[in-house]
Design a protein around this motif. Structure first.
Motif, PDB file in Angstrom:
ATOM      1  N   UNK A 148      -5.045   2.614  -0.381  1.00  0.00           N
ATOM      2  CA  UNK A 148      -4.956   1.157  -0.289  1.00  0.00           C
ATOM      3  C   UNK A 148      -4.981   0.745   1.186  1.00  0.00           C
ATOM      4  N   UNK A 149      -6.140   0.324   1.680  1.00  0.00           N
ATOM      5  CA  UNK A 149      -6.280  -0.015   3.101  1.00  0.00           C
ATOM      6  C   UNK A 149      -5.349  -1.126   3.575  1.00  0.00           C
ATOM      7  N   UNK A 150      -4.969  -2.032   2.668  1.00  0.00           N
ATOM      8  CA  UNK A 150      -4.061  -3.100   3.073  1.00  0.00           C
ATOM      9  C   UNK A 150      -3.156  -3.498   1.910  1.00  0.00           C
ATOM     10  N   UNK A 151      -2.250  -4.397   2.179  1.00  0.00           N
ATOM     11  CA  UNK A 151      -1.258  -4.829   1.196  1.00  0.00           C
ATOM     12  C   UNK A 151      -1.915  -5.480  -0.027  1.00  0.00           C
ATOM     13  N   UNK A 152      -2.969  -6.244   0.214  1.00  0.00           N
ATOM     14  CA  UNK A 152      -3.647  -6.920  -0.885  1.00  0.00           C
ATOM     15  C   UNK A 152      -4.236  -5.917  -1.869  1.00  0.00           C
ATOM     16  N   UNK A 153      -4.869  -4.871  -1.363  1.00  0.00           N
ATOM     17  CA  UNK A 153      -5.464  -3.861  -2.246  1.00  0.00           C
ATOM     18  C   UNK A 153      -4.398  -3.216  -3.130  1.00  0.00           C
TER      19      UNK A 153
END
Length: 212
Positions: free
Chosen positions: A63-68
């Protein structure tokens, strides 16, 4: 002392290399669901890593970022809604009840979707939910469980309002608020009295030679 074969929350798992990828991803999603429910969408990511028992690098590989990460959790919610729609006796009422249950423990995810509603990565959520709604709406219409005045857009709006009002209510009152909102939509979506007889009487009354 933990039982043999069972992991302890926060306990680092042995490094199994690439073969651990799927299980690590699953552990991260489960941990994120719990942490977001407890602390909100702004919870520190290292708390999720610790709860999952994996390394920080594993988090960013999946998960590259929190949204993903949040979307992965939300996708599981949609899997559950699609499961409801697949049941032979499924209905919009059952769908709304399931959404309420999810909203009561997923307030952080609702905040996530609202904040990033214009992000193209979020678009598939609306599309998946819309497919479920259309399927159940057609089924309810055929069974006479919902009024002909109700369209898919009305149900989508109800779902959005329902999830939002639950998420933004005081935690101690969410169950009560959810029940009240659910009853309002149930009444609004109910079949309306058949107007055929009324129209027939009105037509006869206005016909030439008909006395009042």
């Amino acid at each position: 002392m933990p039982e043999q074969g069972k992991s302890v929350p926060g306990e680092r798992k042995p490094n199994l290399g690439p073969s651990a990828g799927p299980s690590n991803r699953k552990a991260l999603i489960a941990a994120a669901r719990e942490i977001f429910a407890e602390q909100g969408f702004d919870a520190p990511l290292n708390a999720i890593v610790k709860r999952a028992g994996v390394g920080q690098g594993s988090l960013y590989r999946h998960f590259p970022d929190r949204l993903e990460l949040g979307l992965a959790v939300f996708d599981e919610n949609l899997d559950a809604l699609e499961g409801v729609a697949a049941e032979p006796d499924a209905s919009l009422a059952r769908l709304l009840d399931t959404i309420i249950d999810q909203a009561l423990v997923s307030t952080g995810l609702i905040d996530l979707i609202w904040r990033h509603r214009r992000d193209e990565r979020v678009e598939h959520i609306g599309a998946r939910l819309r497919t479920v709604i259309v399927e159940l709406l057609e089924r309810d219409r055929a069974a006479g469980r919902i009024g002909g005045h109700v369209g898919a857009a009305d149900v989508e709006l109800a779902v959005t309002m329902l999830a939002d009002v639950v998420a933004r209510s005081d935690p101690a009152e969410r169950q009560i608020v959810a029940r009240r909102a659910r009853n309002i939509f149930r009444a609004a979506f109910a079949p309306r009295p058949d107007q055929t007889a009324v129209k027939s009487v009105a037509t006869r009354s206005s016909a030439p030679g008909t006395s009042a």
